[in-house]
Design a protein around this motif. Structure first.
Motif, PDB file in Angstrom:
ATOM      1  N   TRP A 128      78.677  16.663  55.122  1.00 60.73           N
ATOM      2  CA  TRP A 128      77.824  15.908  55.521  1.00 60.73           C
ATOM      3  C   TRP A 128      78.303  14.406  55.097  1.00 60.73           C
ATOM      4  O   TRP A 128      78.425  13.259  55.640  1.00 60.73           O
ATOM      5  N   ARG A 129      78.338  14.330  53.603  1.00 59.13           N
ATOM      6  CA  ARG A 129      78.667  13.154  52.909  1.00 59.13           C
ATOM      7  C   ARG A 129      80.069  12.525  53.407  1.00 59.13           C
ATOM      8  O   ARG A 129      80.364  11.503  53.522  1.00 59.13           O
ATOM      9  N   MET A 130      81.017  13.706  53.502  1.00 61.58           N
ATOM     10  CA  MET A 130      82.357  13.311  53.750  1.00 61.58           C
ATOM     11  C   MET A 130      82.527  12.448  55.174  1.00 61.58           C
ATOM     12  O   MET A 130      83.038  11.485  55.409  1.00 61.58           O
ATOM     13  N   PHE A 131      81.532  12.991  56.021  1.00 59.71           N
ATOM     14  CA  PHE A 131      81.360  12.736  57.492  1.00 59.71           C
ATOM     15  C   PHE A 131      80.799  11.257  57.430  1.00 59.71           C
ATOM     16  O   PHE A 131      81.135  10.380  58.114  1.00 59.71           O
ATOM     17  N   VAL A 132      79.583  10.896  56.586  1.00 55.40           N
ATOM     18  CA  VAL A 132      79.075   9.971  56.570  1.00 55.40           C
ATOM     19  C   VAL A 132      80.132   8.628  55.830  1.00 55.40           C
ATOM     20  O   VAL A 132      80.179   7.709  56.296  1.00 55.40           O
ATOM     21  N   CYS A 133      80.812   9.145  54.866  1.00 57.34           N
ATOM     22  CA  CYS A 133      81.875   8.181  54.311  1.00 57.34           C
ATOM     23  C   CYS A 133      82.937   7.898  55.168  1.00 57.34           C
ATOM     24  O   CYS A 133      83.344   6.766  55.309  1.00 57.34           O
ATOM     25  N   LYS A 134      83.501   8.890  56.059  1.00 55.34           N
ATOM     26  CA  LYS A 134      84.426   8.660  56.936  1.00 55.34           C
ATOM     27  C   LYS A 134      83.977   7.668  58.027  1.00 55.34           C
ATOM     28  O   LYS A 134      84.675   6.773  58.370  1.00 55.34           O
ATOM     29  N   SER A 135      82.791   7.845  58.528  1.00 56.73           N
ATOM     30  CA  SER A 135      82.130   6.963  59.403  1.00 56.73           C
ATOM     31  C   SER A 135      81.898   5.710  59.199  1.00 56.73           C
ATOM     32  O   SER A 135      82.171   4.843  59.593  1.00 56.73           O
ATOM     33  N   ASP A 136      81.314   5.707  57.721  1.00 54.99           N
ATOM     34  CA  ASP A 136      81.186   4.268  57.173  1.00 54.99           C
ATOM     35  C   ASP A 136      82.305   3.320  57.175  1.00 54.99           C
ATOM     36  O   ASP A 136      82.705   2.260  57.220  1.00 54.99           O
ATOM     37  N   PHE A 137      83.580   4.363  56.501  1.00 54.61           N
ATOM     38  CA  PHE A 137      84.763   3.505  56.383  1.00 54.61           C
ATOM     39  C   PHE A 137      85.654   3.293  57.631  1.00 54.61           C
ATOM     40  O   PHE A 137      85.675   2.136  57.958  1.00 54.61           O
ATOM     41  N   SER A 138      85.222   4.158  58.625  1.00 55.74           N
ATOM     42  CA  SER A 138      85.728   3.715  60.114  1.00 55.74           C
ATOM     43  C   SER A 138      85.035   2.674  60.758  1.00 55.74           C
ATOM     44  O   SER A 138      85.628   1.732  61.259  1.00 55.74           O
ATOM     45  N   PHE A 139      83.608   2.397  60.350  1.00 56.88           N
ATOM     46  CA  PHE A 139      82.964   1.503  60.919  1.00 56.88           C
ATOM     47  C   PHE A 139      83.520   0.162  60.189  1.00 56.88           C
ATOM     48  O   PHE A 139      83.584  -1.142  60.836  1.00 56.88           O
ATOM     49  N   THR A 140      83.709   0.263  58.827  1.00 54.20           N
ATOM     50  CA  THR A 140      83.951  -0.789  57.941  1.00 54.20           C
ATOM     51  C   THR A 140      85.434  -1.425  58.626  1.00 54.20           C
ATOM     52  O   THR A 140      85.633  -2.758  58.501  1.00 54.20           O
ATOM     53  N   ILE A 141      86.288  -0.502  58.743  1.00 49.35           N
ATOM     54  CA  ILE A 141      87.795  -0.972  59.142  1.00 49.35           C
ATOM     55  C   ILE A 141      87.473  -1.684  60.510  1.00 49.35           C
ATOM     56  O   ILE A 141      88.302  -2.727  60.799  1.00 49.35           O
ATOM     57  N   ILE A 142      86.644  -0.949  61.313  1.00 48.54           N
ATOM     58  CA  ILE A 142      86.528  -1.606  62.766  1.00 48.54           C
ATOM     59  C   ILE A 142      86.046  -2.942  62.547  1.00 48.54           C
ATOM     60  O   ILE A 142      86.588  -3.961  63.126  1.00 48.54           O
ATOM     61  N   ASP A 143      84.844  -3.235  61.683  1.00 49.11           N
ATOM     62  CA  ASP A 143      84.365  -4.450  61.369  1.00 49.11           C
ATOM     63  C   ASP A 143      85.480  -5.447  60.782  1.00 49.11           C
ATOM     64  O   ASP A 143      85.456  -6.291  61.112  1.00 49.11           O
ATOM     65  N   ILE A 144      86.223  -5.177  59.766  1.00 47.79           N
ATOM     66  CA  ILE A 144      87.019  -5.664  59.130  1.00 47.79           C
ATOM     67  C   ILE A 144      88.165  -6.360  60.147  1.00 47.79           C
ATOM     68  O   ILE A 144      88.394  -7.487  60.415  1.00 47.79           O
ATOM     69  N   THR A 145      88.476  -5.624  61.192  1.00 49.13           N
ATOM     70  CA  THR A 145      89.531  -5.799  62.200  1.00 49.13           C
ATOM     71  C   THR A 145      89.039  -6.742  63.170  1.00 49.13           C
ATOM     72  O   THR A 145      89.585  -7.694  63.404  1.00 49.13           O
ATOM     73  N   LEU A 146      87.635  -6.584  63.413  1.00 45.84           N
ATOM     74  CA  LEU A 146      86.983  -7.553  64.284  1.00 45.84           C
ATOM     75  C   LEU A 146      86.911  -8.771  63.654  1.00 45.84           C
ATOM     76  O   LEU A 146      87.104 -10.185  64.515  1.00 45.84           O
ATOM     77  N   VAL A 147      86.554  -8.815  62.639  1.00 48.99           N
ATOM     78  CA  VAL A 147      86.403 -10.207  61.817  1.00 48.99           C
ATOM     79  C   VAL A 147      87.854 -10.923  61.668  1.00 48.99           C
ATOM     80  O   VAL A 147      88.085 -12.174  62.074  1.00 48.99           O
ATOM     81  N   GLN A 148      88.818 -10.076  61.359  1.00 45.07           N
ATOM     82  CA  GLN A 148      90.101 -10.631  61.344  1.00 45.07           C
ATOM     83  C   GLN A 148      90.559 -10.963  62.656  1.00 45.07           C
ATOM     84  O   GLN A 148      91.475 -12.207  62.755  1.00 45.07           O
ATOM     85  N   THR A 149      90.354 -10.460  63.705  1.00 43.52           N
ATOM     86  CA  THR A 149      90.751 -10.948  64.924  1.00 43.52           C
ATOM     87  C   THR A 149      90.016 -12.298  65.291  1.00 43.52           C
ATOM     88  O   THR A 149      90.698 -13.167  66.040  1.00 43.52           O
ATOM     89  N   LYS A 150      88.849 -12.255  64.823  1.00 42.53           N
ATOM     90  CA  LYS A 150      88.154 -13.421  65.272  1.00 42.53           C
ATOM     91  C   LYS A 150      88.622 -14.688  64.413  1.00 42.53           C
ATOM     92  O   LYS A 150      88.837 -15.729  65.051  1.00 42.53           O
ATOM     93  N   VAL A 151      88.770 -14.553  63.368  1.00 47.21           N
ATOM     94  CA  VAL A 151      89.358 -15.450  62.152  1.00 47.21           C
ATOM     95  C   VAL A 151      90.705 -15.866  62.654  1.00 47.21           C
ATOM     96  O   VAL A 151      90.936 -16.996  62.680  1.00 47.21           O
ATOM     97  N   ARG A 152      91.684 -15.233  63.134  1.00 42.94           N
ATOM     98  CA  ARG A 152      92.902 -15.749  63.640  1.00 42.94           C
ATOM     99  C   ARG A 152      92.941 -16.096  64.816  1.00 42.94           C
ATOM    100  O   ARG A 152      92.853 -16.855  65.511  1.00 42.94           O
TER     101      ARG A 152
END
Length: 126
Positions: A102-126
Motif C-alpha cells: 500500500w505504501r509503495m502504491f501511495v508513493c508511486k501514485s504521489d510520484f506519478s501525480f507529482t510528475i504530472i503536476d511538474i510536467t503541467l507546470v513546465q508546459t504552462k511556463v514554456r
C-alpha cells in the motif's frame, strides 16, 4: 481252660487291633484337619499378599495414566499456543506485506501525480 485263654487272647488282640486302627484313623483325621488349617492360613496370607501387590500395581498404573493424561493436556495446550503464535506471525507478515504494498502504491501514485503536476507546470511556463 487253655482254649478259652487262646480264644480270649485272639479276641483281645483283634479288639486291640480294631481300636488301634480307629485311633490311627482319628489321628490321621486330626493331622489332616491341622494341615488343612495351616495351608488355608498360608493361602490367606498369599491371597493378602497378591491382593496388596495387585492394589499397588493398579495404583501405580493409574498414576502413570494420570501423568500421561496431564502430559497430553500440556502437549495439546502447547500445540494450541504454538498454532496461535504461528498464525499471528503469518498475519503479521501478511499485514507487513499489505502495508508495504500500500505504501509503495501511495508513493508511486504521489510520484506519478507529482510528475504530472511538474510536467503541467513546465508546459504552462514554456
Amino acid at each position: 481252660h487253655e482254649s478259652a485263654v487262646k480264644i480270649q487272647r485272639i479276641v483281645r488282640g483283634y479288639l486291640t487291633f480294631v481300636s488301634f486302627i480307629e485311633d490311627m484313623g482319628k489321628v490321621i483325621l486330626v493331622q489332616s484337619l491341622a494341615r488343612r488349617k495351616i495351608q488355608q492360613e498360608k493361602y490367606e496370607d498369599f491371597c493378602w499378599a497378591a491382593s496388596t501387590i495387585q492394589f499397588w500395581y493398579r495404583r501405580k498404573k493409574q498414576e502413570e495414566l494420570v501423568k500421561l493424561d496431564y502430559i497430553w493436556d500440556v502437549i495439546v495446550a502447547q500445540s494450541a499456543a504454538r498454532r496461535w503464535l504461528a498464525k499471528r506471525r503469518v498475519m503479521e507478515i501478511h499485514c507487513i506485506t499489505i502495508q508495504s504494498a500500500w505504501r509503495m502504491f501511495v508513493c508511486k501514485s504521489d510520484f506519478s501525480f507529482t510528475i504530472i503536476d511538474i510536467t503541467l507546470v513546465q508546459t504552462k511556463v514554456r
